[in-house]
Design an enzyme around this catalytic site. Sequence first.
Site, PDB file in Angstrom:
ATOM      1  N   LYS A  52      19.099  59.071  32.452  1.00  0.00           N
ATOM      2  CA  LYS A  52      19.455  60.360  33.075  1.00  0.00           C
ATOM      3  C   LYS A  52      20.452  61.121  32.203  1.00  0.00           C
ATOM      4  CE  LYS A  52      18.372  58.865  37.741  1.00  0.00           C
ATOM      5  NZ  LYS A  52      18.822  58.183  38.972  1.00  0.00           N
ATOM      6  N   GLN A  96      24.261  56.685  41.855  1.00  0.00           N
ATOM      7  CA  GLN A  96      23.104  55.812  41.659  1.00  0.00           C
ATOM      8  C   GLN A  96      23.045  54.768  42.779  1.00  0.00           C
ATOM      9  OE1 GLN A  96      20.720  56.177  39.154  1.00  0.00           O
ATOM     10  NE2 GLN A  96      19.633  54.589  40.310  1.00  0.00           N
ATOM     11  N   ASP A 119      20.354  64.990  44.365  1.00  0.00           N
ATOM     12  CA  ASP A 119      19.375  64.016  44.845  1.00  0.00           C
ATOM     13  C   ASP A 119      18.738  64.497  46.150  1.00  0.00           C
ATOM     14  OD1 ASP A 119      18.750  61.831  43.300  1.00  0.00           O
ATOM     15  OD2 ASP A 119      20.449  60.612  43.967  1.00  0.00           O
TER      16      ASP A 119
END
Length: 295
Positions: A52, A96, A119
């Site tokens: 990422k 994460q 997200d």
Amino acid sequence: MSLIDGKASAAQVRARVAQGVAAFREKTGRAPGLAVVLVGEDPASSVYVRSKGKATLEAGMESFTHRLPADTDENTLLALIDQLNGDPRVDGILVQLPLPGHLDADKVIAEIDPAKDVDGFHVINAGRLSVGQDALVPCTPYGCIHLLKQQHGDLSGLHAVVVGRSNIVGKPMAQLLLSENATVTIAHSRTKDLPALVRQADIVVAAVGRAEMVKGDWIKPGATVIDVGINRLDPAPGEDKGRLVGDVAFAEAEPHAGAITPVPGGVGPMTIAMLLRNTLVAAHRREGLADPEGL
Ligand code: NDP
């Protein structure tokens, strides 16, 4: 049958994001920034976080990676999120998952400013998606809808069966399909006669987490199959690592499907592309600019 090339689609999205980043820099004099927080040293999570960060830089954005020890306490993590919420260089915050067991993911996600929740997991964004307002949409289902629209153009009236009802894939996937005027059925572990239900689908989205569960003869001839699953099989003798497979028995399903995503190389690459897209969109909204076009 056509193979849906997620790698190629993701490369197109990433190229458009990079152009959007350049235009954003010209307008605002700064680059969009994405902060990624990793707690602990789970090897798969470390790989995701590294890729990422790399993709963020390749798109011309600023990347901030925060690695915290596995025994980090809740207050420390929440304080870091508050700091990132207040940092004007940061447009997107991603924590994460999964988090170590002593940390409550719902509480941590709730701390993220919804405007920076790239997200799309915050309840404000989930709520906005479900009532049809501008939301930051979870990256994986957003990538799937992008592939489906590329394949079909218009999804109106098609029967989509989504297998899986998680908050990060199944539910937002169903909302997105509904907003594209598909007729949507959501299946899960208590669904009766899943094969018969899947046989009715023009579009099958499998997001279960069970290797090759969806069999070839469940697929209606010509249906489009989107396989979200990422499952590692046990290594065969002499192999170091097991093979990666999806939730669909690909070799069996391929002859029945009109179009199908492979694993790997299907949905996976779209997830990071959409994360970059969400970060660019979040940056525009935070600056009071219209959403970038074509994304
Ligand atoms: P979850 O475990 O959160 O959800 C799985 C869903 O599948 C649940 O709704 C569960 O039903 C349902 N399910 C489980 N067993 C069955 C069954 N036998 N029949 C029907 N439904 C069943 O998984 P996620 O949604 O997080 O992920 C799904 C898959 O997608 C995983 O393989 C994951 O690795 C992958 N993934 C891939 C990403 C990518 O970038 N490509 C990103 C995110 C996930 P119930 O609710 O009743 O328990």
